[in-house]
Write a protein that holds these residues in place. Structure first.
Motif, PDB file in Angstrom:
ATOM      1  N   LEU A   1     -61.296  49.087  19.753  1.00 44.23           N
ATOM      2  CA  LEU A   1     -61.558  48.626  21.115  1.00 44.23           C
ATOM      3  C   LEU A   1     -60.369  48.884  22.038  1.00 44.23           C
ATOM      4  N   ALA A   2     -59.159  48.960  21.487  1.00 48.86           N
ATOM      5  CA  ALA A   2     -57.970  49.245  22.285  1.00 48.86           C
ATOM      6  C   ALA A   2     -58.035  50.658  22.877  1.00 48.86           C
ATOM      7  N   GLN A   3     -58.785  51.547  22.257  1.00 48.14           N
ATOM      8  CA  GLN A   3     -58.950  52.917  22.762  1.00 48.14           C
ATOM      9  C   GLN A   3     -59.898  52.966  23.960  1.00 48.14           C
ATOM     10  N   GLY A   4     -60.615  51.901  24.184  1.00 48.98           N
ATOM     11  CA  GLY A   4     -61.563  51.849  25.285  1.00 48.98           C
ATOM     12  C   GLY A   4     -62.997  52.022  24.790  1.00 48.98           C
ATOM     13  N   MET A   5     -63.914  51.370  25.481  1.00 47.47           N
ATOM     14  CA  MET A   5     -65.316  51.405  25.061  1.00 47.47           C
ATOM     15  C   MET A   5     -65.901  52.819  25.159  1.00 47.47           C
ATOM     16  N   ASP A   6     -65.431  53.630  26.108  1.00 48.30           N
ATOM     17  CA  ASP A   6     -65.930  55.006  26.221  1.00 48.30           C
ATOM     18  C   ASP A   6     -65.623  55.801  24.951  1.00 48.30           C
ATOM     19  N   THR A   7     -64.437  55.606  24.394  1.00 51.11           N
ATOM     20  CA  THR A   7     -64.061  56.308  23.162  1.00 51.11           C
ATOM     21  C   THR A   7     -64.856  55.782  21.974  1.00 51.11           C
ATOM     22  N   VAL A   8     -65.042  54.475  21.914  1.00 51.06           N
ATOM     23  CA  VAL A   8     -65.832  53.886  20.819  1.00 51.06           C
ATOM     24  C   VAL A   8     -67.255  54.448  20.864  1.00 51.06           C
ATOM     25  N   LEU A   9     -67.839  54.497  22.056  1.00 61.20           N
ATOM     26  CA  LEU A   9     -69.197  55.040  22.198  1.00 61.20           C
ATOM     27  C   LEU A   9     -69.229  56.523  21.841  1.00 61.20           C
ATOM     28  N   LYS A  10     -68.227  57.277  22.297  1.00 62.37           N
ATOM     29  CA  LYS A  10     -68.170  58.712  21.984  1.00 62.37           C
ATOM     30  C   LYS A  10     -68.124  58.930  20.474  1.00 62.37           C
ATOM     31  N   HIS A  11     -67.294  58.162  19.778  1.00 70.50           N
ATOM     32  CA  HIS A  11     -67.200  58.291  18.320  1.00 70.50           C
ATOM     33  C   HIS A  11     -68.524  57.930  17.647  1.00 70.50           C
ATOM     34  N   ALA A  12     -69.200  56.928  18.168  1.00 74.72           N
ATOM     35  CA  ALA A  12     -70.486  56.521  17.586  1.00 74.72           C
ATOM     36  C   ALA A  12     -71.553  57.588  17.821  1.00 74.72           C
ATOM     37  N   VAL A  13     -71.547  58.187  18.996  1.00 76.78           N
ATOM     38  CA  VAL A  13     -72.568  59.188  19.338  1.00 76.78           C
ATOM     39  C   VAL A  13     -72.302  60.510  18.618  1.00 76.78           C
ATOM     40  N   GLU A  14     -71.052  60.959  18.615  1.00 76.73           N
ATOM     41  CA  GLU A  14     -70.721  62.267  18.041  1.00 76.73           C
ATOM     42  C   GLU A  14     -70.397  62.200  16.550  1.00 76.73           C
ATOM     43  N   GLY A  15     -70.099  61.011  16.069  1.00 74.20           N
ATOM     44  CA  GLY A  15     -69.660  60.857  14.684  1.00 74.20           C
ATOM     45  C   GLY A  15     -68.147  60.903  14.629  1.00 74.20           C
ATOM     46  N   PHE A  16     -67.569  60.145  13.715  1.00 76.26           N
ATOM     47  CA  PHE A  16     -66.110  60.096  13.605  1.00 76.26           C
ATOM     48  C   PHE A  16     -65.759  59.618  12.206  1.00 76.26           C
ATOM     49  N   ASN A  17     -64.846  60.327  11.555  1.00 75.14           N
ATOM     50  CA  ASN A  17     -64.475  60.024  10.168  1.00 75.14           C
ATOM     51  C   ASN A  17     -65.736  59.958   9.311  1.00 75.14           C
TER      52      ASN A  17
END
Length: 141
Positions: A98-114
């Motif tokens: 969450l410290a990275q910002g909600m836009d980044t959290v959403l981007k990782h969820a949409v595009e996949g991450f790790n």
């Protein structure tokens, strides 16, 4: 000669009986060969859904809530923290993300991450539904 005539009569009667039986049988088979009868016989007896697909009822009901998306697609990993997935409403797990910002959290969820696959295995979710699921998982933090 008399034996021969008797045999001939029996053969003719037997043949006629067989032809009659075949014609009656063919008529009943013909009745079962109509398009409607065939369609009735081969129609599916049920419906199935493949993981990731949704039923027409789900599609017509509008966007799913965060809890609905979480319960169907996210709970397997985010309840127990499988492969480092942040657990639902666990501040320590979510703090860095969450410290990275909600836009980044959403981007990782949409595009996949790790280890998280794109859209979190919900191939028919909208970005708004993914955001609602994230909001649901972080609402008590």
């Amino acid at each position: 000669m008399r034996v021969m005539n008797s045999f001939f009569v029996k053969s003719v009667l037997g043949t006629l009986s067989l032809l009659f039986a075949l014609s009656v049988s063919a008529a009943s088979v013909q009745d079962d060969m109509s398009r409607e009868a065939i369609a009735e016989r081969i129609k599916p007896i049920g419906k199935h859904y493949v993981a990731g697909e949704s039923s027409a009822a789900e599609e017509s009901s509008g966007p799913r809530s965060g809890q609905q998306v979480y319960d169907k697609f996210c709970t397997a990993c985010h309840t127990s923290g499988v492969m480092g997935a942040p657990k639902i409403n666990n501040a320590a797990d979510w703090e860095e993300r969450l410290a990275q910002g909600m836009d980044t959290v959403l981007k990782h969820a949409v595009e996949g991450f790790n280890a998280m696959p794109p859209m979190g295995t919900c191939s028919d979710c909208s970005e708004e539904e993914i955001q609602a699921a994230i909001d649901y998982m972080t609402k008590d933090i």
